[in-house]
Motif scaffolding. Structure first.
Motif, PDB file in Angstrom:
ATOM      1  N   TRP A 266     -25.221  -7.259  10.469  1.00 38.22           N
ATOM      2  CA  TRP A 266     -26.543  -7.889  10.365  1.00 38.22           C
ATOM      3  C   TRP A 266     -26.853  -8.268   8.920  1.00 38.22           C
ATOM      4  N   ALA A 270     -27.571 -11.971   7.535  1.00 39.99           N
ATOM      5  CA  ALA A 270     -28.875 -12.266   6.948  1.00 39.99           C
ATOM      6  C   ALA A 270     -28.745 -12.840   5.541  1.00 39.99           C
ATOM      7  N   VAL A 281     -30.020 -16.906  10.608  1.00 41.64           N
ATOM      8  CA  VAL A 281     -30.456 -15.563  10.258  1.00 41.64           C
ATOM      9  C   VAL A 281     -30.789 -14.813  11.544  1.00 41.64           C
ATOM     10  N   GLY A 283     -32.549 -12.910  14.297  1.00 36.93           N
ATOM     11  CA  GLY A 283     -33.967 -12.705  14.560  1.00 36.93           C
ATOM     12  C   GLY A 283     -34.172 -12.075  15.911  1.00 36.93           C
ATOM     13  N   GLY A 284     -35.430 -11.844  16.271  1.00 41.38           N
ATOM     14  CA  GLY A 284     -35.725 -11.250  17.560  1.00 41.38           C
ATOM     15  C   GLY A 284     -35.201  -9.833  17.670  1.00 41.38           C
ATOM     16  N   GLY A 287     -31.887  -9.031  15.630  1.00 39.77           N
ATOM     17  CA  GLY A 287     -32.156  -8.783  14.217  1.00 39.77           C
ATOM     18  C   GLY A 287     -32.796  -7.433  13.976  1.00 39.77           C
TER      19      GLY A 287
END
Length: 355
Positions: A266, A270, A281, A283-284, A287
């Protein structure tokens, strides 16, 4: 006997690293041996990725060699334990997912991306993952022998015999919530491996394969196992007769997995997406899971390192109960008899004064 076993395992681990290192070095130098599709990545990304993985495996080879040397037993504990912890987090779920996914593909007939031959030639996977398999068994096996030589007094104790340290309440304050988070993260990973959407992006649904599903299963399983190990270590009364090495190994593997395979993945995505625009990137929920895996694993690492140092210092060379036990009467009598006989022999052999 254990020293000989440690030496053999360490040397085999070093030899197992050689094919992977040679292949990576060729790729870094621009010799794309076994590569079918060189346009999948840019040359900069390809070289940088192979250079990083080359260095990681080179560190593993150096650590394996150090374990076989007398200097390795005098080295600071963190200098060997930290890279081996990271190696455990990379190798264990990788091989568990690979073996589980490959067997699932054979049984169910699902497509195995390793056999597709659209990026690398099949023999490359055999060289790479065959070396990883041998490296995992021998490197971690060598470290297990090393750990028992260095910390065997603590590792062989039952949980109920752990020394009473003054920071146990603080340990519970940090490690019990960490265990709950690990269990939740592992459950999410297992559900992803089972095919649940649960916040997974659409691109992930399309790219899901039997190997990616097995990888999620492996990462989730290790996270849940790590949570179990933490709970048993922090609450030793649950299974008081269990040896320390069992829950410690579970916590070791689980925390290393969530950091190396989840959190660091991750973090790389990122950073690459935020700074260089290379990919999206995370997300949700994916992430959030990755960020929590990184943070939780580091919390367990820090708290565990402090706790182990404290327990090792408090444990001493042997349990107090064993040190304070009186010697058996027969042994005392035997020692007295030997002492008397030795004294008589000294008197008989001593020179006399004839003057």
């Amino acid at each position: 006997m254990k020293s000989s076993r440690l030496t053999h395992l360490g040397r085999i681990a070093v030899a197992a690293c050689v094919p992977y290192l040679a292949l990576k070095l060729l790729w870094v130098l621009g010799l794309d041996v076994g590569v079918l599709d060189t346009s999948r990545f840019s040359r900069t990304t390809w070289v940088a990725g192979n250079a990083v993985t080359f260095l990681l495996d080179a560190v593993a080879a150096v650590v394996a060699h150090t374990l076989t040397r007398p200097a390795g037993r005098r080295a600071p504990a963190w200098l060997l334990a930290l890279p081996l912890w990271a190696a455990s987090g990379l190798l264990l779920p990788l091989l568990t997912g690979l073996i589980g996914g490959s067997l699932t593909g054979l049984v169910t007939g699902a497509r195995n991306p390793l056999a597709a031959g659209d990026f690398l030639q099949p023999w490359v996977f055999g060289v790479v993952y065959g070396g990883f398999l041998v490296e995992t068994v021998t490197l971690l096996g060598a470290f297990a022998v090393y750990a028992h030589q260095r910390w065997g007094t603590l590792l062989r104790r039952p949980l109920h015999a752990l020394p009473r340290t003054g920071t146990r309440a603080v340990q519970r304050l940090f490690l019990l919530p960490a265990a709950a988070v690990l269990a939740a993260l592992g459950t999410v990973r297992i559900l992803w491996g089972a095919g649940a959407d649960l916040g997974a992006p659409a691109a992930g649904e399309q790219a899901r394969t039997v190997l990616s599903a097995a990888s999620d299963w492996a990462q989730g399983g290790y996270a849940v196992a790590g949570a179990t190990g933490l709970v048993l270590l922090v609450l030793p009364g649950l299974l008081p007769r269990l040896r320390v090495r069992v829950p410690l190994a579970l916590a070791w593997a689980g925390s290393a997995t969530v950091v190396a395979c989840g959190g660091c993945t991750w973090l790389v995505q990122a950073v690459a997406g935020g700074l260089f625009g290379a990919g999206a990137v995370p997300g949700g929920l994916p992430g959030l899971v990755g960020a929590l895996e990184l943070c939780t694993g580091l919390v367990v690492l820090c708290a565990g390192a402090f706790t182990l140092c404290e327990l090792t210092a408090a444990a001493g060379p042997a349990p107090a109960a064993e040190r304070d036990l009186p010697a058996p009467p027969a042994l005392v009598a035997q020692e007295d008899s030997v002492s008397s006989a030795s004294l008589r022999a000294v008197r008989e052999c001593a020179p006399t004064d004839d003057r």
